[in-house]
Design a protein around this motif. Structure first.
Motif, short mmCIF file in Angstrom:
data_model
loop_
_atom_site.label_atom_id
_atom_site.label_comp_id
_atom_site.label_asym_id
_atom_site.label_seq_id
_atom_site.Cartn_x
_atom_site.Cartn_y
_atom_site.Cartn_z
N GLU A 15 50.14 7.80 -10.25
CA GLU A 15 48.99 6.95 -9.94
C GLU A 15 48.44 6.28 -11.20
O GLU A 15 48.18 5.07 -11.21
CB GLU A 15 47.89 7.77 -9.27
CG GLU A 15 46.67 6.95 -8.91
CD GLU A 15 45.58 7.80 -8.25
OE1 GLU A 15 44.49 7.24 -8.05
OE2 GLU A 15 45.81 8.97 -7.95
N LEU A 16 48.30 7.04 -12.29
CA LEU A 16 47.78 6.47 -13.52
C LEU A 16 48.78 5.47 -14.11
O LEU A 16 48.38 4.40 -14.59
CB LEU A 16 47.44 7.56 -14.53
CG LEU A 16 46.78 7.10 -15.82
CD1 LEU A 16 45.49 6.32 -15.55
CD2 LEU A 16 46.50 8.30 -16.72
N THR A 17 50.06 5.78 -14.04
CA THR A 17 51.08 4.84 -14.52
C THR A 17 50.96 3.51 -13.77
O THR A 17 50.96 2.44 -14.38
CB THR A 17 52.49 5.43 -14.34
OG1 THR A 17 52.62 6.56 -15.20
CG2 THR A 17 53.58 4.42 -14.67
N PHE A 93 40.55 0.62 -20.13
CA PHE A 93 40.93 2.01 -20.35
C PHE A 93 39.72 2.94 -20.25
O PHE A 93 39.85 4.10 -19.86
CB PHE A 93 41.65 2.19 -21.69
CG PHE A 93 43.13 2.03 -21.58
CD1 PHE A 93 43.93 3.09 -21.15
CD2 PHE A 93 43.74 0.83 -21.88
CE1 PHE A 93 45.30 2.95 -21.04
CE2 PHE A 93 45.11 0.67 -21.76
CZ PHE A 93 45.89 1.74 -21.34
N LYS A 94 38.54 2.46 -20.58
CA LYS A 94 37.33 3.28 -20.41
C LYS A 94 37.14 3.62 -18.93
O LYS A 94 36.63 4.69 -18.61
CB LYS A 94 36.11 2.54 -20.96
CG LYS A 94 36.01 2.63 -22.47
CD LYS A 94 34.92 1.78 -23.06
CE LYS A 94 33.54 2.12 -22.65
NZ LYS A 94 32.51 1.30 -23.38
N ARG A 95 37.56 2.72 -18.06
CA ARG A 95 37.46 3.00 -16.62
C ARG A 95 38.62 3.89 -16.14
O ARG A 95 38.45 4.66 -15.20
CB ARG A 95 37.44 1.68 -15.83
CG ARG A 95 36.18 0.86 -16.04
CD ARG A 95 36.13 -0.35 -15.15
NE ARG A 95 37.19 -1.31 -15.36
CZ ARG A 95 37.18 -2.27 -16.29
NH1 ARG A 95 36.14 -2.39 -17.10
NH2 ARG A 95 38.19 -3.11 -16.39
N LEU A 96 39.77 3.76 -16.77
CA LEU A 96 40.96 4.49 -16.33
C LEU A 96 41.01 5.93 -16.84
O LEU A 96 41.57 6.81 -16.18
CB LEU A 96 42.23 3.76 -16.78
CG LEU A 96 42.51 2.41 -16.12
CD1 LEU A 96 43.58 1.64 -16.88
CD2 LEU A 96 42.93 2.63 -14.67
N LEU A 97 40.48 6.17 -18.04
CA LEU A 97 40.57 7.49 -18.66
C LEU A 97 39.18 8.05 -18.90
O LEU A 97 38.41 7.48 -19.68
CB LEU A 97 41.30 7.41 -20.01
CG LEU A 97 42.76 6.99 -20.00
CD1 LEU A 97 43.28 6.85 -21.42
CD2 LEU A 97 43.60 7.98 -19.21
N PRO A 98 38.84 9.17 -18.28
CA PRO A 98 37.51 9.75 -18.52
C PRO A 98 37.39 10.25 -19.95
O PRO A 98 38.38 10.62 -20.58
CB PRO A 98 37.45 10.91 -17.51
CG PRO A 98 38.87 11.24 -17.21
CD PRO A 98 39.65 9.96 -17.37
N ASN A 99 36.16 10.26 -20.46
CA ASN A 99 35.87 10.78 -21.80
C ASN A 99 36.76 10.15 -22.87
O ASN A 99 37.35 10.84 -23.69
CB ASN A 99 36.01 12.31 -21.83
CG ASN A 99 35.09 12.98 -20.86
OD1 ASN A 99 33.93 12.60 -20.75
ND2 ASN A 99 35.60 13.95 -20.13
#
Length: 136
Positions: A15-17, A93-99
């Motif tokens: 999903e992330l890919t 990427f701020k939306r895709l990857l938490p923290n």
């Protein structure tokens, strides 16, 4: 015809890919004007225990990070376009990857058209053999 090499902290995720590749192709097309049919994205995942920032692993910090570079033909994009690209990609990427760790990097690599190409032809060759009304 750009290629994006992306490293992301964390376990591999279909999903992330998919989300990363779709997002980057969209931004690359819209901001840099690249043809999505010729844009390649290669994504690899790095265990957060093996990604060190400031002497501590991302796992220790409870953070995620990414790095990607994109190769584009020199002089096909302006400084303003590249700055906008870096800004929008980081926000995505701020939306895709938490923290997300602030120490996450994007490199727009301007390459010479005589040293870069696909299908066995350089971009310089394509430039000189393009139809009158087409761009490379």
């Amino acid at each position: 015809m750009p290629i994006l090499n992306v490293k992301v902290s964390g376990p591999r995720s279909d999903e992330l890919t998919r989300d990363i590749s779709r997002t980057l192709v969209e931004i690359t097309t819209r901001v840099l004007g690249k043809n999505p049919e010729l844009t390649a994205v290669a994504i690899s995942y790095v265990d957060p225990r093996d990604w060190i920032v400031g002497g501590r692993s991302l796992a220790e910090q409870g953070k995620n990070s990414f790095f990607f570079d994109i190769r584009v033909v020199d002089e096909t994009n302006t400084k303003a376009q590249k700055a906008e690209y870096v800004r929008e990609a980081f926000e995505a990427f701020k939306r895709l990857l938490p923290n997300l760790h602030d120490e996450s990097y994007i490199h727009v690599d301007d390459v010479r058209p005589t040293t870069y190409g696909y299908g066995g032809r350089t971009q310089e060759f394509r430039y000189h053999h393009r139809p009158e009304d087409a761009s490379i």
